[in-house]
Design an enzyme around this catalytic site. Sequence first.
Site, short mmCIF file in Angstrom:
data_model
loop_
_atom_site.label_atom_id
_atom_site.label_comp_id
_atom_site.label_asym_id
_atom_site.label_seq_id
_atom_site.Cartn_x
_atom_site.Cartn_y
_atom_site.Cartn_z
N VAL A 107 57.95 0.44 30.66
CA VAL A 107 57.12 -0.33 31.68
C VAL A 107 56.74 0.46 32.72
CG1 VAL A 107 57.09 -2.46 32.81
CG2 VAL A 107 58.40 -2.40 30.86
N CYS A 108 55.54 0.49 33.13
CA CYS A 108 54.95 1.10 34.16
C CYS A 108 55.50 2.66 34.47
CB CYS A 108 55.31 0.25 35.61
SG CYS A 108 54.98 0.67 37.05
N THR A 109 56.08 3.01 35.32
CA THR A 109 56.47 4.57 35.59
C THR A 109 57.78 4.90 34.88
OG1 THR A 109 57.57 4.22 37.63
CG2 THR A 109 55.29 5.01 37.77
N THR A 127 50.89 4.14 31.72
CA THR A 127 51.73 3.85 32.92
C THR A 127 51.00 3.26 33.91
OG1 THR A 127 53.29 4.96 34.29
CG2 THR A 127 51.12 6.17 34.12
N ALA A 161 51.26 -0.61 30.90
CA ALA A 161 50.75 -0.34 32.22
C ALA A 161 51.91 -1.24 33.35
CB ALA A 161 49.48 -1.05 32.46
#
Length: 196
Positions: A107-109, A127, A161
């Site tokens: 998830v994300c970074t 990301t 993202a």
Amino acid sequence: MDHRTVAILAFDDMEVLDYAGPYEVFNVAGELGDGAPFQVFSVGLTGAPAVGRGGFTVLPTYALEDAPPPDLLVVPGGAGTRPLVRDERLLAWLRERAAEVELLMSVCTGALLLGAAGLLERRAATTHHDAYDELAAISPTTKVVRGQRFVRSSDTILTSAGVSAGVDLALHVVQLLAGQETRDRTVTEMEWMWQS
């Protein structure tokens, strides 16, 4: 219905919803799905509490060394991923788990950690929108996908993202593995994207 264990990585300065969103999805789906399809636990770098953004604190169920191998693994993002891209112990653990799990989700970074572990080489991934260039720098052969909610990077790796996108990715996985009805029950219980 198959029963699957879901491990969620917990670390200092993780983004709260990156962690709590997928946790909630898989936990609710585990409660409401036929045959309790998911059981969630947390894995910390150590057994000590992990303090996320704004002081949000998780007491991990297990440390890296003693965590049972999960069926699914979720790697959240947040500012805390930046120092961890150089943590060889964690990166080795991620590589080991990636070879065993049915699905590995970032998830994300969290994608930066997968990239640093070499798991996104010559693969598409996404990301948080602020970290596209960071991901490209960490994993130069990765095709960074911009503006997409989540990306299937390989048969076993999915990247999403930023922040709330982790909920959508987790719901997608619930649908893939436990069916539309379990996903729908989970969405209804969570009032996800509820319209008045």
